[in-house]
Design a protein around this motif. Sequence first.
Motif, short mmCIF file in Angstrom:
data_model
loop_
_atom_site.label_atom_id
_atom_site.label_comp_id
_atom_site.label_asym_id
_atom_site.label_seq_id
_atom_site.Cartn_x
_atom_site.Cartn_y
_atom_site.Cartn_z
N GLU A 97 0.83 -1.21 0.00
CA GLU A 97 0.00 0.00 0.00
C GLU A 97 0.86 1.26 0.00
O GLU A 97 0.52 2.26 -0.64
CB GLU A 97 -0.97 -0.02 1.18
CG GLU A 97 -2.03 -1.11 1.07
CD GLU A 97 -2.72 -1.15 -0.30
OE1 GLU A 97 -3.13 -0.09 -0.81
OE2 GLU A 97 -2.81 -2.25 -0.88
N ASN A 111 2.07 1.62 -3.57
CA ASN A 111 0.97 2.11 -4.41
C ASN A 111 0.80 3.61 -4.25
O ASN A 111 0.63 4.34 -5.24
CB ASN A 111 -0.35 1.41 -4.04
CG ASN A 111 -0.50 0.05 -4.66
OD1 ASN A 111 0.02 -0.22 -5.72
ND2 ASN A 111 -1.25 -0.81 -3.99
N SER A 112 0.85 4.09 -3.03
CA SER A 112 0.68 5.52 -2.75
C SER A 112 1.81 6.33 -3.37
O SER A 112 1.57 7.38 -3.98
CB SER A 112 0.62 5.73 -1.23
OG SER A 112 0.51 7.08 -0.93
N GLN A 113 3.05 5.87 -3.22
CA GLN A 113 4.20 6.59 -3.78
C GLN A 113 4.10 6.67 -5.30
O GLN A 113 4.30 7.75 -5.89
CB GLN A 113 5.50 5.90 -3.39
CG GLN A 113 5.86 6.03 -1.94
CD GLN A 113 7.11 5.21 -1.58
OE1 GLN A 113 7.53 4.33 -2.32
NE2 GLN A 113 7.69 5.53 -0.44
N LYS A 163 1.44 6.34 -7.22
CA LYS A 163 0.30 7.20 -7.60
C LYS A 163 0.69 8.67 -7.50
O LYS A 163 0.41 9.45 -8.41
CB LYS A 163 -0.92 6.91 -6.74
CG LYS A 163 -2.14 7.73 -7.16
CD LYS A 163 -3.34 7.40 -6.31
CE LYS A 163 -4.60 8.13 -6.71
NZ LYS A 163 -4.48 9.46 -7.22
N ASP A 164 1.33 9.06 -6.41
CA ASP A 164 1.75 10.46 -6.24
C ASP A 164 2.71 10.90 -7.34
O ASP A 164 2.60 12.00 -7.87
CB ASP A 164 2.39 10.66 -4.86
CG ASP A 164 1.39 10.60 -3.72
OD1 ASP A 164 0.17 10.66 -3.97
OD2 ASP A 164 1.84 10.50 -2.55
N ASP A 187 -9.58 4.22 -8.09
CA ASP A 187 -9.46 4.21 -6.63
C ASP A 187 -8.97 2.87 -6.08
O ASP A 187 -8.72 2.75 -4.88
CB ASP A 187 -10.77 4.63 -5.98
CG ASP A 187 -11.94 3.73 -6.37
OD1 ASP A 187 -11.78 2.86 -7.24
OD2 ASP A 187 -13.02 3.91 -5.78
N ASN A 220 -6.16 1.61 -7.18
CA ASN A 220 -4.73 1.67 -7.55
C ASN A 220 -4.41 0.85 -8.79
O ASN A 220 -3.38 0.20 -8.88
CB ASN A 220 -3.84 1.27 -6.38
CG ASN A 220 -3.90 2.29 -5.26
OD1 ASN A 220 -3.85 3.48 -5.51
ND2 ASN A 220 -4.03 1.81 -4.04
#
Length: 146
Positions: free
Chosen positions: A13, A16-18, A20-21, A76, A78
Motif C-alpha cells: 500500500e 501504491n501511494s508513492q 500514484k503520487d 481508486d 490503484n
Amino acid sequence: MISNIIEQDSYKELINSQIKDIIDYLLENNEEFAITANIEAMEFTPELPKNIKSQLSKFSLYILANYTYTTIEINDKNIMSFEAGFGSENFGSKVQLPLHSIFQIIIDDAILYLNPLATVDKFNSNPKEKSLNVFKNNPKNKNLIN
C-alpha cells in the motif's frame, strides 16, 4: 531479511501511494514518461494475439507519450490503465495494471523511481489466470475443459 518487508500488504500500500503520487505529479506537469512493468500482473482488453504477447518480456517497457499519454487513468483501486498499440500491426488494446507492478518510472532515459515490489510473485500474478489454473487442476473439472 528484505522479503519480510516487501511481502507485507502494508508495504504494498505504501508503494501504491508513492507511485500514484509520482504519476499524478507527472500528469499535472504534462511530463511524458515511460514505465517498465511486470506483465504477469497486467490485463489486456482485447487480449493480445499470442504472436505479440509471446514477444513481450516479463518486464516490458511502455512509452507513455502522445495518444497513449492522454488515455492514462488511475482508479481508486490503484489500477492504472492506458491504451496502446502493440506489434508491427499496432494492435490496439487497453492495458490495466496494479501500480505496485510498475518496476521503473523513466524520464529521458533516466530512472526516476525504482520499485522492488514489482518482482514479488505473490503480488504480481494475474488473478484470472490463477483462478483458471486452480479450476484446471481440479480433476473433477477435466470433463468441462475441451
